[in-house]
Write a protein that holds these residues in place. Structure first.
Motif, PDB file in Angstrom:
ATOM      1  N   GLU A 144     -10.866  30.011   1.890  1.00  0.00           N
ATOM      2  CA  GLU A 144      -9.852  31.067   1.865  1.00  0.00           C
ATOM      3  C   GLU A 144      -9.103  31.062   3.199  1.00  0.00           C
ATOM      4  O   GLU A 144      -9.446  30.319   4.118  1.00  0.00           O
ATOM      5  CB  GLU A 144     -10.515  32.433   1.642  1.00  0.00           C
ATOM      6  CG  GLU A 144     -11.452  32.501   0.446  1.00  0.00           C
ATOM      7  CD  GLU A 144     -10.722  32.434  -0.878  1.00  0.00           C
ATOM      8  OE1 GLU A 144      -9.505  32.693  -0.894  1.00  0.00           O
ATOM      9  OE2 GLU A 144     -11.376  32.131  -1.894  1.00  0.00           O
ATOM     10  N   GLU A 145      -8.072  31.887   3.304  1.00  0.00           N
ATOM     11  CA  GLU A 145      -7.346  31.989   4.566  1.00  0.00           C
ATOM     12  C   GLU A 145      -8.215  32.578   5.671  1.00  0.00           C
ATOM     13  O   GLU A 145      -7.960  32.373   6.852  1.00  0.00           O
ATOM     14  CB  GLU A 145      -6.091  32.834   4.376  1.00  0.00           C
ATOM     15  CG  GLU A 145      -5.001  32.133   3.588  1.00  0.00           C
ATOM     16  CD  GLU A 145      -4.632  30.784   4.185  1.00  0.00           C
ATOM     17  OE1 GLU A 145      -4.339  30.740   5.404  1.00  0.00           O
ATOM     18  OE2 GLU A 145      -4.657  29.779   3.455  1.00  0.00           O
ATOM     19  N   SER A 146      -9.245  33.317   5.288  1.00  0.00           N
ATOM     20  CA  SER A 146     -10.205  33.827   6.258  1.00  0.00           C
ATOM     21  C   SER A 146     -11.567  33.938   5.593  1.00  0.00           C
ATOM     22  O   SER A 146     -11.671  34.005   4.354  1.00  0.00           O
ATOM     23  CB  SER A 146      -9.771  35.195   6.814  1.00  0.00           C
ATOM     24  OG  SER A 146      -9.764  36.170   5.799  1.00  0.00           O
ATOM     25  N   GLY A 147     -12.592  33.924   6.391  1.00  0.00           N
ATOM     26  CA  GLY A 147     -13.947  34.092   5.909  1.00  0.00           C
ATOM     27  C   GLY A 147     -14.679  35.094   6.771  1.00  0.00           C
ATOM     28  O   GLY A 147     -14.285  35.349   7.918  1.00  0.00           O
ATOM     29  N   THR A 148     -15.726  35.685   6.227  1.00  0.00           N
ATOM     30  CA  THR A 148     -16.501  36.664   6.989  1.00  0.00           C
ATOM     31  C   THR A 148     -17.940  36.192   7.141  1.00  0.00           C
ATOM     32  O   THR A 148     -18.494  35.508   6.266  1.00  0.00           O
ATOM     33  CB  THR A 148     -16.493  38.043   6.315  1.00  0.00           C
ATOM     34  OG1 THR A 148     -17.073  37.939   5.001  1.00  0.00           O
ATOM     35  CG2 THR A 148     -15.077  38.579   6.209  1.00  0.00           C
ATOM     36  N   ILE A 149     -18.507  36.552   8.285  1.00  0.00           N
ATOM     37  CA  ILE A 149     -19.898  36.246   8.599  1.00  0.00           C
ATOM     38  C   ILE A 149     -20.578  37.547   8.977  1.00  0.00           C
ATOM     39  O   ILE A 149     -20.118  38.257   9.880  1.00  0.00           O
ATOM     40  CB  ILE A 149     -20.001  35.237   9.757  1.00  0.00           C
ATOM     41  CG1 ILE A 149     -19.279  33.935   9.404  1.00  0.00           C
ATOM     42  CG2 ILE A 149     -21.462  34.963  10.110  1.00  0.00           C
ATOM     43  CD1 ILE A 149     -19.122  32.980  10.566  1.00  0.00           C
ATOM     44  N   ASP A 150     -21.658  37.880   8.283  1.00  0.00           N
ATOM     45  CA  ASP A 150     -22.434  39.077   8.598  1.00  0.00           C
ATOM     46  C   ASP A 150     -23.853  38.676   8.949  1.00  0.00           C
ATOM     47  O   ASP A 150     -24.436  37.771   8.337  1.00  0.00           O
ATOM     48  CB  ASP A 150     -22.447  40.038   7.397  1.00  0.00           C
ATOM     49  CG  ASP A 150     -21.105  40.712   7.197  1.00  0.00           C
ATOM     50  OD1 ASP A 150     -20.772  41.604   7.990  1.00  0.00           O
ATOM     51  OD2 ASP A 150     -20.386  40.321   6.257  1.00  0.00           O
ATOM     52  N   VAL A 151     -24.400  39.374   9.958  1.00  0.00           N
ATOM     53  CA  VAL A 151     -25.744  39.103  10.458  1.00  0.00           C
ATOM     54  C   VAL A 151     -26.495  40.424  10.539  1.00  0.00           C
ATOM     55  O   VAL A 151     -25.943  41.434  11.000  1.00  0.00           O
ATOM     56  CB  VAL A 151     -25.674  38.438  11.855  1.00  0.00           C
ATOM     57  CG1 VAL A 151     -27.050  38.368  12.497  1.00  0.00           C
ATOM     58  CG2 VAL A 151     -25.049  37.052  11.758  1.00  0.00           C
ATOM     59  N   ALA A 152     -27.761  40.414  10.108  1.00  0.00           N
ATOM     60  CA  ALA A 152     -28.581  41.629  10.207  1.00  0.00           C
ATOM     61  C   ALA A 152     -29.307  41.698  11.537  1.00  0.00           C
ATOM     62  O   ALA A 152     -29.239  42.706  12.240  1.00  0.00           O
ATOM     63  CB  ALA A 152     -29.577  41.683   9.051  1.00  0.00           C
ATOM     64  N   THR A 153     -30.013  40.629  11.904  1.00  0.00           N
ATOM     65  CA  THR A 153     -30.724  40.600  13.188  1.00  0.00           C
ATOM     66  C   THR A 153     -30.578  39.221  13.818  1.00  0.00           C
ATOM     67  O   THR A 153     -30.426  38.210  13.126  1.00  0.00           O
ATOM     68  CB  THR A 153     -32.229  40.901  13.024  1.00  0.00           C
ATOM     69  OG1 THR A 153     -32.856  39.815  12.309  1.00  0.00           O
ATOM     70  CG2 THR A 153     -32.459  42.205  12.271  1.00  0.00           C
ATOM     71  N   GLY A 154     -30.651  39.197  15.141  1.00  0.00           N
ATOM     72  CA  GLY A 154     -30.591  37.941  15.870  1.00  0.00           C
ATOM     73  C   GLY A 154     -29.201  37.626  16.370  1.00  0.00           C
ATOM     74  O   GLY A 154     -28.238  38.371  16.144  1.00  0.00           O
ATOM     75  N   LEU A 155     -29.100  36.491  17.063  1.00  0.00           N
ATOM     76  CA  LEU A 155     -27.846  36.044  17.667  1.00  0.00           C
ATOM     77  C   LEU A 155     -27.459  34.706  17.063  1.00  0.00           C
ATOM     78  O   LEU A 155     -28.245  33.742  17.092  1.00  0.00           O
ATOM     79  CB  LEU A 155     -27.994  35.899  19.183  1.00  0.00           C
ATOM     80  CG  LEU A 155     -28.409  37.153  19.954  1.00  0.00           C
ATOM     81  CD1 LEU A 155     -28.630  36.826  21.431  1.00  0.00           C
ATOM     82  CD2 LEU A 155     -27.367  38.252  19.794  1.00  0.00           C
ATOM     83  N   LEU A 156     -26.240  34.627  16.533  1.00  0.00           N
ATOM     84  CA  LEU A 156     -25.782  33.452  15.818  1.00  0.00           C
ATOM     85  C   LEU A 156     -24.573  32.839  16.525  1.00  0.00           C
ATOM     86  O   LEU A 156     -23.558  33.517  16.730  1.00  0.00           O
ATOM     87  CB  LEU A 156     -25.408  33.834  14.393  1.00  0.00           C
ATOM     88  CG  LEU A 156     -25.073  32.705  13.427  1.00  0.00           C
ATOM     89  CD1 LEU A 156     -26.307  31.866  13.131  1.00  0.00           C
ATOM     90  CD2 LEU A 156     -24.488  33.271  12.126  1.00  0.00           C
ATOM     91  N   LEU A 157     -24.679  31.574  16.894  1.00  0.00           N
ATOM     92  CA  LEU A 157     -23.534  30.848  17.429  1.00  0.00           C
ATOM     93  C   LEU A 157     -22.633  30.413  16.276  1.00  0.00           C
ATOM     94  O   LEU A 157     -23.100  29.798  15.308  1.00  0.00           O
ATOM     95  CB  LEU A 157     -23.980  29.609  18.205  1.00  0.00           C
ATOM     96  CG  LEU A 157     -24.618  29.869  19.573  1.00  0.00           C
ATOM     97  CD1 LEU A 157     -25.292  28.601  20.082  1.00  0.00           C
ATOM     98  CD2 LEU A 157     -23.584  30.372  20.574  1.00  0.00           C
ATOM     99  N   VAL A 158     -21.357  30.757  16.378  1.00  0.00           N
ATOM    100  CA  VAL A 158     -20.362  30.380  15.378  1.00  0.00           C
ATOM    101  C   VAL A 158     -19.389  29.413  16.042  1.00  0.00           C
ATOM    102  O   VAL A 158     -18.697  29.798  17.001  1.00  0.00           O
ATOM    103  CB  VAL A 158     -19.628  31.615  14.818  1.00  0.00           C
ATOM    104  CG1 VAL A 158     -18.554  31.203  13.829  1.00  0.00           C
ATOM    105  CG2 VAL A 158     -20.625  32.563  14.171  1.00  0.00           C
TER     106      VAL A 158
END
Length: 213
Positions: A194-208
């Motif tokens: 898509e033209e944009s995407g979403t990333i959701d995290v509950a716990t922890g640290l995520l490198l994107v």
């Protein structure tokens, strides 16, 4: 100050691509040899900071002439890297965003340490990202939106031992409430559909990481 963006130019890989990131109202900080890069491209850093062990006496004089302020330290008797000193100063200004350029290079220890510095900005709730010609790196602990641009891939790697509740929307390979652990490669080389995407995290640290070959 909240509307101001601060760009930190360190002494790693830099080029004309880095100059194109500068906006007219940005605050520019030169970190060690990154200050020389700025002044030689006709920019006057608001701050030049570091131990300046990678420049000659003549180059240091050039930096001092062209910078609004210079903060130098001993190259041995110090506890922080030059980039962490610069980031600490930038965070104290409470800017709208910090962009780190020239922080990826041939020294992998420095490169990895600079990626870890994203945690320092996240703790202060200041948006911060690392950018070079082929990569853009940010750290996420809750939610972020990724826009389609010239980068072709989006990769996810945990910075903490486990990252839970990972949900992706708008990607070729979706995830729903997934967990990534240190050592997992499941999150590598995803693609936006898509033209944009979403990333959701509950716990922890995520490198994107957005990247292109």
């Amino acid at each position: 100050m909240k509307q101001t963006r601060i760009l930190l130019f360190a002494g790693g890989r830099l080029g004309d691509w880095a100059i194109r990131h500068i906006r007219a109202d940005d605050w520019l900080v030169g970190v060690d040899r990154g200050a020389l890069f700025l002044v030689r491209h006709d920019f006057a850093p608001r701050l030049a900071i570091g131990d300046f062990d990678s420049v000659t006496a003549e180059e240091m004089a050039e930096i001092e002439r062209r910078s609004l302020h210079v903060s130098s330290c001993d190259p041995v008797m110090k506890d922080l890297t030059d980039t962490e000193m610069a980031l600490t100063w930038a965070l104290q200004q409470q800017p709208a965003e910090i962009v780190l350029l020239g922080v990826l290079g041939s020294r992998f220890d420095h490169t990895l340490a600079n990626v870890h510095l994203l945690r320092k900005a996240l703790r202060e709730n200041v948006p911060c990202r690392i950018v070079d010609e082929r990569n853009e790196i940010r750290l996420v602990d809750s939610h972020c939106t990724i826009e389609r641009d010239h980068f072709t891939h989006v990769s996810l790697l945990p910075l903490t031992a486990d990252v839970t509740g990972i949900t992706l929307r708008g990607f070729l390979y979706p995830l729903e409430n997934a967990t990534l652990c240190i050592g997992d490669t499941l999150g590598i080389s995803n693609v936006l559909t898509e033209e944009s995407g979403t990333i959701d995290v509950a716990t922890g640290l995520l490198l994107v990481m957005k990247s292109k070959d």
